[in-house]
Write a protein that holds these residues in place. Sequence first.
Motif, PDB file in Angstrom:
ATOM      1  N   ARG A   1       0.953  -1.149  -0.006  1.00  0.00           N
ATOM      2  CA  ARG A   1       0.036   0.110  -0.047  1.00  0.00           C
ATOM      3  C   ARG A   1       0.822   1.236  -0.086  1.00  0.00           C
ATOM      4  N   GLN A   2       1.875   1.185   0.937  1.00  0.00           N
ATOM      5  CA  GLN A   2       2.999   2.520   0.709  1.00  0.00           C
ATOM      6  C   GLN A   2       3.601   2.349  -0.356  1.00  0.00           C
ATOM      7  N   GLU A   3       3.777   1.377  -1.105  1.00  0.00           N
ATOM      8  CA  GLU A   3       4.559   1.245  -2.190  1.00  0.00           C
ATOM      9  C   GLU A   3       3.819   2.239  -3.517  1.00  0.00           C
ATOM     10  N   TRP A   4       2.395   2.396  -3.324  1.00  0.00           N
ATOM     11  CA  TRP A   4       1.934   3.191  -4.486  1.00  0.00           C
ATOM     12  C   TRP A   4       2.441   4.733  -4.511  1.00  0.00           C
TER      13      TRP A   4
ATOM     14  N   GLY B   1      14.523  21.257  -1.486  1.00  0.00           N
ATOM     15  CA  GLY B   1      13.765  20.398  -2.512  1.00  0.00           C
ATOM     16  C   GLY B   1      12.215  20.501  -1.905  1.00  0.00           C
ATOM     17  N   VAL B   2      11.592  19.274  -2.204  1.00  0.00           N
ATOM     18  CA  VAL B   2      10.183  19.263  -2.127  1.00  0.00           C
ATOM     19  C   VAL B   2       9.881  18.240  -1.128  1.00  0.00           C
ATOM     20  N   TRP B   3       8.815  18.682  -0.491  1.00  0.00           N
ATOM     21  CA  TRP B   3       8.118  17.580   0.661  1.00  0.00           C
ATOM     22  C   TRP B   3       6.940  16.906   0.279  1.00  0.00           C
ATOM     23  N   VAL B   4       6.960  15.493   0.502  1.00  0.00           N
ATOM     24  CA  VAL B   4       5.488  15.071  -0.170  1.00  0.00           C
ATOM     25  C   VAL B   4       4.992  14.254   0.945  1.00  0.00           C
ATOM     26  N   ASP B   5       3.813  14.115   1.410  1.00  0.00           N
ATOM     27  CA  ASP B   5       3.574  13.266   2.456  1.00  0.00           C
ATOM     28  C   ASP B   5       3.492  11.829   2.042  1.00  0.00           C
ATOM     29  N   MET B   6       3.611  10.760   2.781  1.00  0.00           N
ATOM     30  CA  MET B   6       3.676   9.330   2.207  1.00  0.00           C
ATOM     31  C   MET B   6       2.226   8.921   1.699  1.00  0.00           C
TER      32      MET B   6
ATOM     33  N   ASP C   1      15.420  11.819 -14.607  1.00  0.00           N
ATOM     34  CA  ASP C   1      16.671  12.160 -14.819  1.00  0.00           C
ATOM     35  C   ASP C   1      17.056  13.327 -14.037  1.00  0.00           C
ATOM     36  N   HIS C   2      16.210  14.137 -13.528  1.00  0.00           N
ATOM     37  CA  HIS C   2      16.525  15.429 -12.883  1.00  0.00           C
ATOM     38  C   HIS C   2      16.045  15.426 -11.232  1.00  0.00           C
ATOM     39  N   THR C   3      15.201  14.453 -10.943  1.00  0.00           N
ATOM     40  CA  THR C   3      14.908  14.284  -9.407  1.00  0.00           C
ATOM     41  C   THR C   3      15.260  12.980  -8.871  1.00  0.00           C
ATOM     42  N   THR C   4      15.336  13.294  -7.357  1.00  0.00           N
ATOM     43  CA  THR C   4      15.621  12.038  -6.581  1.00  0.00           C
ATOM     44  C   THR C   4      14.598  11.962  -5.459  1.00  0.00           C
ATOM     45  N   LEU C   5      14.092  10.926  -5.103  1.00  0.00           N
ATOM     46  CA  LEU C   5      13.152  10.543  -4.003  1.00  0.00           C
ATOM     47  C   LEU C   5      13.992  10.217  -2.721  1.00  0.00           C
ATOM     48  N   VAL C   6      13.794  10.829  -1.704  1.00  0.00           N
ATOM     49  CA  VAL C   6      14.377  10.301  -0.577  1.00  0.00           C
ATOM     50  C   VAL C   6      13.415  10.029   0.445  1.00  0.00           C
ATOM     51  N   LEU C   7      13.415   8.536   0.784  1.00  0.00           N
ATOM     52  CA  LEU C   7      12.467   8.138   1.972  1.00  0.00           C
ATOM     53  C   LEU C   7      13.099   8.129   3.219  1.00  0.00           C
ATOM     54  N   TRP C   8      12.770   8.913   4.118  1.00  0.00           N
ATOM     55  CA  TRP C   8      13.564   9.046   4.971  1.00  0.00           C
ATOM     56  C   TRP C   8      12.648   8.116   6.306  1.00  0.00           C
ATOM     57  N   SER C   9      13.443   7.559   7.194  1.00  0.00           N
ATOM     58  CA  SER C   9      12.697   6.720   8.387  1.00  0.00           C
ATOM     59  C   SER C   9      13.390   6.960   9.739  1.00  0.00           C
ATOM     60  N   ASN C  10      12.664   6.461  10.860  1.00  0.00           N
ATOM     61  CA  ASN C  10      13.222   6.457  12.094  1.00  0.00           C
ATOM     62  C   ASN C  10      14.271   5.263  12.381  1.00  0.00           C
ATOM     63  N   GLY C  11      14.160   4.263  11.307  1.00  0.00           N
ATOM     64  CA  GLY C  11      14.819   3.126  11.207  1.00  0.00           C
ATOM     65  C   GLY C  11      15.457   2.457  10.254  1.00  0.00           C
ATOM     66  N   ASP C  12      16.063   1.416  10.042  1.00  0.00           N
ATOM     67  CA  ASP C  12      16.845   0.852   8.820  1.00  0.00           C
ATOM     68  C   ASP C  12      15.779   0.259   7.929  1.00  0.00           C
ATOM     69  N   LEU C  13      15.649   0.778   6.799  1.00  0.00           N
ATOM     70  CA  LEU C  13      14.588   0.109   5.711  1.00  0.00           C
ATOM     71  C   LEU C  13      15.507  -0.620   4.672  1.00  0.00           C
TER      72      LEU C  13
ATOM     73  N   GLY D   1      16.562  -3.496   4.426  1.00  0.00           N
ATOM     74  CA  GLY D   1      16.475  -4.870   4.371  1.00  0.00           C
ATOM     75  C   GLY D   1      14.939  -4.984   3.636  1.00  0.00           C
ATOM     76  N   ASN D   2      14.491  -4.079   3.511  1.00  0.00           N
ATOM     77  CA  ASN D   2      12.869  -4.097   2.735  1.00  0.00           C
ATOM     78  C   ASN D   2      12.928  -4.691   1.489  1.00  0.00           C
ATOM     79  N   ALA D   3      12.264  -5.622   1.014  1.00  0.00           N
ATOM     80  CA  ALA D   3      12.317  -6.275  -0.293  1.00  0.00           C
ATOM     81  C   ALA D   3      11.774  -5.199  -1.515  1.00  0.00           C
ATOM     82  N   ILE D   4      10.673  -4.579  -1.031  1.00  0.00           N
ATOM     83  CA  ILE D   4      10.034  -3.782  -2.028  1.00  0.00           C
ATOM     84  C   ILE D   4      11.105  -2.645  -2.265  1.00  0.00           C
ATOM     85  N   LEU D   5      11.504  -1.922  -1.270  1.00  0.00           N
ATOM     86  CA  LEU D   5      12.508  -0.907  -1.602  1.00  0.00           C
ATOM     87  C   LEU D   5      13.614  -1.356  -2.262  1.00  0.00           C
ATOM     88  N   ALA D   6      14.004  -2.361  -1.861  1.00  0.00           N
ATOM     89  CA  ALA D   6      15.546  -2.880  -2.636  1.00  0.00           C
ATOM     90  C   ALA D   6      15.389  -2.898  -4.017  1.00  0.00           C
TER      91      ALA D   6
END
Length: 393
Positions: A123-126, A213-218, A138-150, A152-157
């Motif tokens: 659901r979060q992957e959408w 940059g730009v902030w977008v809520d999850m 080519d000109h943007t990068t999405l940074v997923l911040w978290s309060n823990g190490d992600l 190892g998550n297969a979806i994000l990998a």
Amino acid sequence: MTILKFVIPCVVLLVLGGLLVWEPHIELAFYSRDWIQSEIEPILPLAGCFHPDRVSSQYNLSEALYGHKQTEVHAGLPLRLGMDCYDFAGTIQGPRPLDALGGEERTYYHTYWRTDLAAFGPRQEWMLKSFFATQDTDHTTLVLWSNGDLSGNAILAKWRERFPEAFELRVVDYGELARGTELEGSDLLRVKDTRAWIDGDLVRLLVLWAFGGVWVDMDSLLTRDLAPLLEHEFVTQWDCYDKIYMPFNGALMRFRQHSPYLCEAFHVMVTSQPPRKGTTDWGALLYLKLWRRLVAAGVPPFKVLPFCFSDARSCRLDNRLPDPFASDPKNGQWTLGLGREEGGGLDKALGRIFSVHLHNQWEKAYPAGGWVERLLLRRYEEALSWSRKSDDL
């Protein structure tokens, strides 16, 4: 008693008859007068962050505040009527404004996920899919911040492997992000709540300060390229009703690296009462305090995007987006005689706005064949499938 037997039925009939003729729009909110007097009415002076001697060399003050802009994003009206807001959003067109970005090669988009509250799943992957399907990777990068190490998550990998230059995972280090601000070393950096509201609002400001940059809520689905907006620094309108004490929303916001606006926001945070848990004290209330101080000091404020750019669910019953979690009606209608079919009124409206904010309704599923699936999710998959085929050529 005899009179009441006639009066009560008459009142009931009048109410029912009135509902057939009129459509009521009622919204009640109650605010403590003490809170208004202490938190809203006072307009305190700025901290001096806009003084040329204090502005970072990485921030072009004259260009940011007074430079020529290719687009206008502030409508100046609440845009409550008909399709006005969607039509205005459609006027925001154009390529990525390179001059307005100060020569930066990539624009960073930031979002946040609390690993201790829920696992990152399909659901979060959408939200990720919506980014990669609509933005120029080519000109943007999405940074997923978290309060823990992600890591190892297969979806994000999977997405890190596919978009190595356009997707990063980072763990929030509040002390490092706050370096050089009034929050550095403050106990306020440890404040959080079980809804991730307070710490989420804090992370927004810190990462934009440190990286720009730009902030977008999850809990958002991007609907088109945000490039034409990037020359402005902005927050968004909460809804079309102009809540007097809660007019702003930070679900979609943009500030440049070391922006004086954020420097002033940190000053407001450290000189105000600590945020109440489960509130938007570091969101809507903070932005309002900051905006009023800016205009009182004669400083051009940040822009305010109209509500429908990211929160088109929050307006009148006759022009808000349909409930994303309700099945489509049998007649296929949306509003004002506009349909939900491909190429119809709803489809066109989605193509004009920039994001759909879902307000943390993670427990609800998108109905099979509903407008979200037909007009957004399937198209993300199609765009990403085409992108993969292009990469393979």
